[in-house]
Design a protein around this motif. Sequence first.
Motif, PDB file in Angstrom:
ATOM      1  N   ARG A 407       0.803  -1.216   0.000  1.00  0.00           N
ATOM      2  CA  ARG A 407       0.000   0.000   0.000  1.00  0.00           C
ATOM      3  C   ARG A 407       0.845   1.279   0.000  1.00  0.00           C
ATOM      4  O   ARG A 407       0.299   2.373   0.058  1.00  0.00           O
ATOM      5  N   SER A 408       2.143   1.141  -0.043  1.00  0.00           N
ATOM      6  CA  SER A 408       2.993   2.339   0.014  1.00  0.00           C
ATOM      7  C   SER A 408       2.941   3.094  -1.318  1.00  0.00           C
ATOM      8  O   SER A 408       2.785   2.492  -2.386  1.00  0.00           O
ATOM      9  N   PRO A 409       3.105   4.428  -1.283  1.00  0.00           N
ATOM     10  CA  PRO A 409       3.127   5.216  -2.530  1.00  0.00           C
ATOM     11  C   PRO A 409       4.260   4.787  -3.453  1.00  0.00           C
ATOM     12  O   PRO A 409       4.095   4.750  -4.674  1.00  0.00           O
ATOM     13  N   GLU A 410       5.420   4.445  -2.855  1.00  0.00           N
ATOM     14  CA  GLU A 410       6.554   4.031  -3.688  1.00  0.00           C
ATOM     15  C   GLU A 410       6.230   2.765  -4.468  1.00  0.00           C
ATOM     16  O   GLU A 410       6.545   2.657  -5.664  1.00  0.00           O
ATOM     17  N   ALA A 411       5.571   1.819  -3.803  1.00  0.00           N
ATOM     18  CA  ALA A 411       5.227   0.560  -4.462  1.00  0.00           C
ATOM     19  C   ALA A 411       4.229   0.797  -5.583  1.00  0.00           C
ATOM     20  O   ALA A 411       4.386   0.258  -6.695  1.00  0.00           O
ATOM     21  N   ARG A 412       3.205   1.601  -5.324  1.00  0.00           N
ATOM     22  CA  ARG A 412       2.193   1.865  -6.354  1.00  0.00           C
ATOM     23  C   ARG A 412       2.796   2.596  -7.548  1.00  0.00           C
ATOM     24  O   ARG A 412       2.534   2.262  -8.707  1.00  0.00           O
ATOM     25  N   ASP A 413       3.631   3.604  -7.279  1.00  0.00           N
ATOM     26  CA  ASP A 413       4.230   4.383  -8.371  1.00  0.00           C
ATOM     27  C   ASP A 413       5.158   3.509  -9.218  1.00  0.00           C
ATOM     28  O   ASP A 413       5.164   3.600 -10.451  1.00  0.00           O
ATOM     29  N   TRP A 414       5.955   2.669  -8.539  1.00  0.00           N
ATOM     30  CA  TRP A 414       6.877   1.814  -9.285  1.00  0.00           C
ATOM     31  C   TRP A 414       6.117   0.812 -10.147  1.00  0.00           C
ATOM     32  O   TRP A 414       6.440   0.625 -11.330  1.00  0.00           O
ATOM     33  N   GLN A 415       5.086   0.176  -9.577  1.00  0.00           N
ATOM     34  CA  GLN A 415       4.338  -0.804 -10.341  1.00  0.00           C
ATOM     35  C   GLN A 415       3.672  -0.178 -11.568  1.00  0.00           C
ATOM     36  O   GLN A 415       3.679  -0.758 -12.648  1.00  0.00           O
ATOM     37  N   ALA A 416       3.162   1.025 -11.411  1.00  0.00           N
ATOM     38  CA  ALA A 416       2.530   1.711 -12.528  1.00  0.00           C
ATOM     39  C   ALA A 416       3.558   2.040 -13.621  1.00  0.00           C
ATOM     40  O   ALA A 416       3.309   1.849 -14.809  1.00  0.00           O
TER      41      ALA A 416
END
Length: 423
Positions: A407-416
């Motif tokens: 749920r971290s912003p870093e994880a979401r941004d990287w996956q996108a």
Amino acid sequence: MAGVRNEAFEAWLRSHQMSVGELTSLVNTAIGELTGRDGTVNDRHIFKLLSGEHRSPNALLRTALEKVTDRTSGELGFVPRGTKKSSPPPGPEDDPLYRRALLTAATAAGVSVTVPAVGGPRRQRLTSNDVEALKAELAAWTSVESMYGGTPELEKRAAEITDKVITLQQGHTASARIRSELYTVAAAFSNSAMWAAIDGRRTSAEYHLDRTIRLAGLSGDHATEFRVWGHASTLFRQLSRPTDALAAAERSHASPITRRDPLFASLAMSRLAVNHAVLADGRSAMRYLDLAQKALDRADPNKHRPAWVGFYDQAELDHLAMLTRMQLRHWPDAERHAHRSLAYLQPGLQRNGALVRANLAVTQLSQRDLEQAVDTARGITEGMMKHARVRGLLNSFTEQVAALAPRSPEARDWQAQYRTVIA
């Protein structure tokens, strides 16, 4: 015959305040590094390129000029052989992994040996000129692969030239020395095809391995056999056959060339370290890493060696040390070696740099430094993210990111970002 003056090439010389004589000397040095033999280019060759009388240098000269100037052949105003002089110089491809202009320049620059048609006139005897032409093309192939990795085009080209050399051997006569050298060149091209397939994670690698082993045995060349078994070790490890991988690495290490040249010994022992680590033998892995560093420290950097071994230096030793430490889950030490490898990395080796950065991101994530790990992964160019081995590492990295902090912003941004690149 006078031609249209090559203004792009002349502008490079002028901007670097370099004389023709100085450039000639640098080009001959580069040829020596590529082939293991001093270059024979003279000032007249360079003047003809400047005047436009010659717009298409052969593959070896073209590769050396690109190496010295850090420019593509198109940027220097050269055209592939067979192109009309009135045509504009070709520009580089947008995707550096598939720069077909550079590949075409390397493979169509007039150094290929032509195989006579069936029923046509037979050439009575193969000579050293045939061997040198093939070596020049091999040097060009190696230069392109070192920068951009084993593309399908490079694999296909190396396999085609292997077929060509085998055909030449069967249809012509040659002295024992020339025949041995031709087997060596054929084995080198077949091995190059195998490595390109390994680098691209393509199943054709096993086919190339069988043929390469046969040709290397016929050549009797120790450096070639060393190289073949070293790459076989990598292939077996990729196929999840660690015992075979270790046996192949030991076969490479047993080559007489490791006793004559500490650089080859260092490369063999650093590969042994990785294979022992895969088998969880940390003690042997650390011992071989230490021996590999000591051997590299003793190696003469100015010794003439085959062009293909030019990739191995302190940066590559640290790269292999990083892989060894990662297998043993020594994450801080692995990260240290990764930073050292990037610091020593030769300019232009984009594929190697991308592999190190992808592994560095994994080591940082394994230490739960999510923000730094994602920043490291983002430092890999989009073109290199699509490279097969790099993509495999980043796929695993992305799964680990999602598992660690979904749920971290870093994880979401990287996956996108990553989904967009590889889509």
